[in-house]
Design an enzyme around this catalytic site. Structure first.
Site, PDB file in Angstrom:
ATOM      1  N   ALA A 185       0.828  -1.216   0.000  1.00  0.00           N
ATOM      2  CA  ALA A 185       0.000   0.000   0.000  1.00  0.00           C
ATOM      3  C   ALA A 185       0.854   1.254   0.000  1.00  0.00           C
ATOM      4  O   ALA A 185       0.445   2.301   0.496  1.00  0.00           O
ATOM      5  CB  ALA A 185      -0.921  -0.015   1.219  1.00  0.00           C
ATOM      6  N   ALA A 186       2.066   1.145  -0.553  1.00  0.00           N
ATOM      7  CA  ALA A 186       2.968   2.301  -0.519  1.00  0.00           C
ATOM      8  C   ALA A 186       2.846   3.172  -1.766  1.00  0.00           C
ATOM      9  O   ALA A 186       3.453   4.235  -1.840  1.00  0.00           O
ATOM     10  CB  ALA A 186       4.406   1.843  -0.350  1.00  0.00           C
ATOM     11  N   GLY A 187       2.059   2.690  -2.733  1.00  0.00           N
ATOM     12  CA  GLY A 187       1.935   3.430  -3.994  1.00  0.00           C
ATOM     13  C   GLY A 187       1.279   4.784  -3.772  1.00  0.00           C
ATOM     14  O   GLY A 187       0.502   4.954  -2.837  1.00  0.00           O
ATOM     15  N   ARG A 238      -3.569   8.642  -9.655  1.00  0.00           N
ATOM     16  CA  ARG A 238      -4.797   8.840 -10.434  1.00  0.00           C
ATOM     17  C   ARG A 238      -6.026   9.137  -9.571  1.00  0.00           C
ATOM     18  O   ARG A 238      -7.074   9.503 -10.083  1.00  0.00           O
ATOM     19  CB  ARG A 238      -5.048   7.611 -11.329  1.00  0.00           C
ATOM     20  N   THR A 240       6.553  -3.007  -7.153  1.00  0.00           N
ATOM     21  CA  THR A 240       5.943  -3.975  -6.228  1.00  0.00           C
ATOM     22  C   THR A 240       6.980  -4.952  -5.654  1.00  0.00           C
ATOM     23  O   THR A 240       6.853  -5.383  -4.504  1.00  0.00           O
ATOM     24  CB  THR A 240       4.828  -4.760  -6.942  1.00  0.00           C
ATOM     25  N   GLY A 291      -3.056  -3.615  -1.696  1.00  0.00           N
ATOM     26  CA  GLY A 291      -3.933  -2.894  -0.757  1.00  0.00           C
ATOM     27  C   GLY A 291      -5.159  -2.293  -1.413  1.00  0.00           C
ATOM     28  O   GLY A 291      -6.154  -1.994  -0.746  1.00  0.00           O
ATOM     29  N   GLU A 300       4.632  -7.957 -17.987  1.00  0.00           N
ATOM     30  CA  GLU A 300       3.835  -6.741 -17.771  1.00  0.00           C
ATOM     31  C   GLU A 300       3.363  -6.192 -19.117  1.00  0.00           C
ATOM     32  O   GLU A 300       4.071  -6.321 -20.133  1.00  0.00           O
ATOM     33  CB  GLU A 300       4.679  -5.690 -17.030  1.00  0.00           C
ATOM     34  N   ARG A 302     -27.751  11.676  14.214  1.00  0.00           N
ATOM     35  CA  ARG A 302     -26.285  11.779  14.242  1.00  0.00           C
ATOM     36  C   ARG A 302     -25.713  10.808  15.281  1.00  0.00           C
ATOM     37  O   ARG A 302     -26.451  10.200  16.044  1.00  0.00           O
ATOM     38  CB  ARG A 302     -25.898  13.226  14.519  1.00  0.00           C
ATOM     39  N   ASN A 361     -43.420  14.015  25.158  1.00  0.00           N
ATOM     40  CA  ASN A 361     -43.740  14.633  23.869  1.00  0.00           C
ATOM     41  C   ASN A 361     -42.883  15.882  23.692  1.00  0.00           C
ATOM     42  O   ASN A 361     -42.874  16.762  24.541  1.00  0.00           O
ATOM     43  CB  ASN A 361     -45.213  15.001  23.825  1.00  0.00           C
TER      44      ASN A 361
HETATM   45  C1  UD1 Z   1       0.239  -4.708 -10.882  1.00  0.00           C
HETATM   46  C2  UD1 Z   1       0.969  -5.896 -11.481  1.00  0.00           C
HETATM   47  C3  UD1 Z   1       0.236  -6.381 -12.731  1.00  0.00           C
HETATM   48  C4  UD1 Z   1      -1.206  -6.718 -12.390  1.00  0.00           C
HETATM   49  C5  UD1 Z   1      -1.887  -5.498 -11.772  1.00  0.00           C
HETATM   50  C6  UD1 Z   1      -3.266  -5.837 -11.309  1.00  0.00           C
HETATM   51  C7  UD1 Z   1       3.342  -5.541 -10.998  1.00  0.00           C
HETATM   52  C8  UD1 Z   1       4.645  -5.128 -11.513  1.00  0.00           C
HETATM   53  N1  UD1 Z   1       2.319  -5.506 -11.837  1.00  0.00           N
HETATM   54  O1  UD1 Z   1       0.345  -3.638 -11.828  1.00  0.00           O
HETATM   55  O2  UD1 Z   1       0.870  -7.550 -13.227  1.00  0.00           O
HETATM   56  O3  UD1 Z   1      -1.884  -7.125 -13.546  1.00  0.00           O
HETATM   57  O4  UD1 Z   1      -1.126  -5.045 -10.611  1.00  0.00           O
HETATM   58  O5  UD1 Z   1      -3.890  -4.707 -10.774  1.00  0.00           O
HETATM   59  O6  UD1 Z   1       3.258  -5.934  -9.846  1.00  0.00           O
HETATM   60  N2  UD1 Z   1       2.952  -0.540  -4.635  1.00  0.00           N
HETATM   61  C9  UD1 Z   1       3.828  -0.323  -3.599  1.00  0.00           C
HETATM   62  N3  UD1 Z   1       5.075   0.129  -3.892  1.00  0.00           N
HETATM   63  C10 UD1 Z   1       5.483   0.369  -5.157  1.00  0.00           C
HETATM   64  C11 UD1 Z   1       4.581   0.143  -6.207  1.00  0.00           C
HETATM   65  C12 UD1 Z   1       3.322  -0.324  -5.920  1.00  0.00           C
HETATM   66  O7  UD1 Z   1       3.492  -0.507  -2.435  1.00  0.00           O
HETATM   67  O8  UD1 Z   1       6.651   0.770  -5.324  1.00  0.00           O
HETATM   68  C13 UD1 Z   1       1.589  -1.029  -4.326  1.00  0.00           C
HETATM   69  C14 UD1 Z   1       0.547   0.010  -4.681  1.00  0.00           C
HETATM   70  O9  UD1 Z   1       0.188   0.759  -3.528  1.00  0.00           O
HETATM   71  C15 UD1 Z   1      -0.623  -0.839  -5.162  1.00  0.00           C
HETATM   72  C16 UD1 Z   1       0.018  -2.118  -5.621  1.00  0.00           C
HETATM   73  O10 UD1 Z   1       1.332  -2.151  -5.109  1.00  0.00           O
HETATM   74  O11 UD1 Z   1      -1.516  -1.141  -4.135  1.00  0.00           O
HETATM   75  C17 UD1 Z   1       0.015  -2.298  -7.122  1.00  0.00           C
HETATM   76  O12 UD1 Z   1       0.810  -1.321  -7.695  1.00  0.00           O
HETATM   77  P1  UD1 Z   1       0.490  -0.670  -9.103  1.00  0.00           P
HETATM   78  O13 UD1 Z   1       1.542   0.279  -9.420  1.00  0.00           O
HETATM   79  O14 UD1 Z   1      -0.915  -0.207  -9.106  1.00  0.00           O
HETATM   80  O15 UD1 Z   1       0.652  -1.938 -10.052  1.00  0.00           O
HETATM   81  P2  UD1 Z   1       0.025  -2.090 -11.482  1.00  0.00           P
HETATM   82  O16 UD1 Z   1       0.776  -1.277 -12.439  1.00  0.00           O
HETATM   83  O17 UD1 Z   1      -1.429  -1.894 -11.391  1.00  0.00           O
END
Ligand code: UD1
Ligand code: CA
Length: 455
Positions: A24-26, A30, A92, A115, A169, A331, A375
C-alpha cells in the site's frame, strides 16, 4: 506437569503458518487526492479495512502492511498490524523487499496482496493458498483472471502443462503476448522459505525501470520450482481501485450486494437503488425503508421500523417499532428505544430517547436524555453548546415540552412536568410542575393605527 508441557508444544505447532504482506505504498496518483489511496472509503470504511477484515479471517500469524514514509494516517488505521516502510516507490518487488525484515525466519506461506483490491474473498484466498501446495515442487501460486477486453495488466504466460512460465507486464509485452487474456490480478502465495532469496534476485531492467514482483515466477523456475495458477471467475472481487471511477464502481457493487441482503432478510424497499447502507449496517425484519435514505456506519435498526424518505442516519440505534422521518437526521449517539416517533426536520445527536417518545417536527435534541412517553413539540431545541463546552439536558418521563421551547443546558426537567410553549428554560423544573418563562402578553387598549400602502 509433563502433559501440560506437551499440550503447550502442540498449541505452538498448530499455529497458522501463514503471513500476509499488503502492498500500500503506492502514490495512487490517479486518485488526485491528498489521502493515501487505500484510505478512501467504501461503504463506510477505508479500502484497507475491507482487505484487513478479510485477511484476519484466515487467522494469519503475521500481517505486514507496506506503506510510504509519510503515511502516518494509514499506519494508525491499520494498527495493531505493523507497517514496513518502503522508502521510495521503486515497484511492487521493492515493496515486498521492505517487508522482509519483519518476516525473518518465517518459513510458512506468504500471501502478497495489493492494498487497493478490497473485495477479494476468503474462499478465493484459500484457493490461492491451496494452489501453492498443489505439487511438491510448487514454489508459488498466482491468482489469475480472464479478461475481455483485456486491461493493461500483467499477462500470464503458461507452460504446456498449464503451470505458469512467467508474467509479462503489459508495457513489456510483445504484440503477440498482448493477445493473452489470462491476467495477473496481483495476488500471490509464495513459499516463505524461498521468498527473500527470490526477491533479492529481482532487477529493474524493464520498460518502467521498476522492480516487479511479477518476476518471481521466472526466478523460481530457474531454481526448479513451479508456479501454479489459481483462477477466479469473479472479476468484481479482484477489481482494483486506481481512480475515483473505479472507486465509484466498487461502491456500486458493494451497495448492490447489501441491498440484496437486506431484501432477502425481510426489508421492504420501494426503490432499493436509492437506499445506501454501510458495511456494518444491521437491519431487523419487517423494516420499511422508503426511497432516498443514507445509512452511515454504526447503525442498528430493530424489527418493524419504518424509515421514511430523505433520512440521514449515522452511528445510531433504532429499536423495534420506531418510525423515523421523512427528512430526519440521526447523528452519532442517537438511541431510540422502542416505538419512538421522529418526524420531519428533526435532528438528534448523542441523545437517548425512551420508549414512545415523540418528536414530530422541526426539533433538535442534542446531548440529552429524554424519558419514556415524553412529547417534544414543534420547534423545541436543546441549547447544548455555550460556545466553548457542551452541556447535558435531562428530561423525565411523560413530560410535555411545548412548542418552541429552548432548553438551556445544563438543565433537568422532572417527570410529568409541562414546559409552556415559547419558554426559554434556564432553571430546573420539578416533577409535575409547569415551567413557563416568557413575557406575559398584553393587548393594548388603543386601536391599532392602520398602516397605509404608499404608491
Ligand atoms: C500490478 C501488477 C500487474 C497486475 C496489476 C493488477 C506488478 C509489476 N504488476 O500492476 O501484473 O496485472 O497489478 O492490478 O506488480 N505498490 C507499492 N510500492 C510500489 C509500487 C506499488 O506498495 O513501489 C503497491 C501500490 O500501492 C498498489 C500495488 O502495489 O496497491 C500495485 O501497484 P500498481 O503500481 O498499481 O501496479 P500495477 O501497475 O497496477
Ligand atoms: Ca493497480
Amino acid at each position: 506437569m509433563i502433559s501440560q508441557g506437551n499440550r503447550m508444544t502442540k498449541a505452538t505447532k498448530s499455529k497458522n503458518d501463514l503471513a500476509v504482506i499488503i502492498l500500500a505504498a503506492g502514490r495512487g496518483t490517479r486518485m488526485r487526492s491528498a489521502l493515501p489511496k487505500v484510505m478512501h472509503g467504501l461503504a463506510g470504511r477505508p479500502l484497507i479495512a475491507w482487505l484487513l477484515a478479510t485477511v484476519q479471517k484466515l487467522k494469519p500469524a503475521r500481517v505486514i502492511v507496506v506503506i510510504a514514509p509519510d503515511m502516518d494516517d494509514l499506519r494508525a488505521a491499520v494498527a495493531p498490524a505493523p507497517c514496513a516502510v518502503q522508502v521510495k516507490a521503486l515497484g511492487t518487488g521493492d515493496a515486498v523487499k521492505a517487508a522482509l525484515p519483519a518476516l525473518k525466519g518465517f518459513k510458512g506461506d506468504v500471501l502478497i496482496l495489493l492494498g487497493d483490491m478490497p473485495l477479494i474473498s476468503v474462499a478465493t484466498l484459500k484457493g490461492l493458498i491451496k494452489a501453492r501446495h498443489r505439487e511438491r515442487d510448487t514454489g508459488l501460486a498466482v491468482l489469475g483472471a480472464e479478461y475481455n477486453p483485456v486491461p493493461a495488466f500483467g499477462r500470464l504466460v503458461e507452460n504446456p502443462d498449464g503451470t505458469l512460465a512467467r508474467i509479462v507486464e503489459h508495457k513489456d509485452a510483445t504484440a503477440e503476448e498482448r493477445l493473452i487474456t489470462l491476467c495477473n490480478t496481483g495476488a500471490f502465495c509464495v513459499d516463505g522459505a524461498q521468498l527473500a532469496k527470490w526477491v533479492g534476485r529481482i532487477n529493474n531492467r524493464n520498460a518502467q525501470k521498476e522492480f516487479y514482483i511479477t518476476d518471481l515466477p521466472a526466478i523460481a523456475a530457474k531454481d526448479g520450482y513451479k508456479t501454479q495458477i489459481a483462477v477466479t471467475e469473479d472479476l468484481d472481487e479482484v477489481q482494483g481501485v486506481n481512480s475515483r471511477v473505479d472507486l465509484a464502481m466498487l461502491e456500486y457493487i458493494v451497495q448492490a450486494g447489501m441491498r440484496l441482503n437486506a431484501l432477502e432478510a425481510g426489508v421492504t424497499m420501494h426503490d432499493p437503488a436509492s437506499v445506501y447502507f454501510s458495511y456494518d449496517t444491521e437491519v431487523g425484519r419487517d423494516v420499511v425503508i422508503e426511497p432516498n435514505v443514507f445509512i452511515g456506519p454504526g447503525v442498528v435498526i430493530g424489527d418493524g421500523v419504518t424509515i421514511r424518505s430523505f433520512c440521514h442516519i449515522e452511528s445510531a440505534v433504532i429499536k423495534n417499532g420506531c418510525s423515523v422521518g421523512p427528512f430526519a437526521r440521526l447523528r452519532p449517539g442517537a438511541e431510540l428505544d422502542e416505538r419512538v416517533h421522529i418526524g420531519n426536520f428533526v435532528e438528534i445527536k448523542n441523545a437517548k430517547l425512551g420508549r414512545g417518545v415523540k418528536a414530530g417536527h422541526l426539533a433538535y435534541i442534542g446531548d440529552a436524555i429524554v424519558g419514556e412517553g415524553t412529547n417534544y413539540s414543534c420547534g423545541a431545541i436543546t441549547a447544548n453548546y455555550d460556545g466553548a463546552n457542551k452541556h447535558k439536558t435531562v428530561i423525565g418521563r411523560n413530560v410535555m415540552v411545548g412548542s418552541n421551547v429552548n432548553l438551556i443546558a445544563p438543565v433537568t426537567i422532572g417527570d410529568g412536568a409541562y414546559l409552556a410553549a415559547g419558554s426559554t428554560i434556564t432553571q430546573d423544573v420539578p416533577k409535575d410542575k409547569l415551567g413557563i418563562a416568557r413575557a406575559r402578553q398584553s393587548n393594548l387598549r388603543k386601536p391599532v393605527k392602520k398602516r397605509e400602502k404608499k404608491d
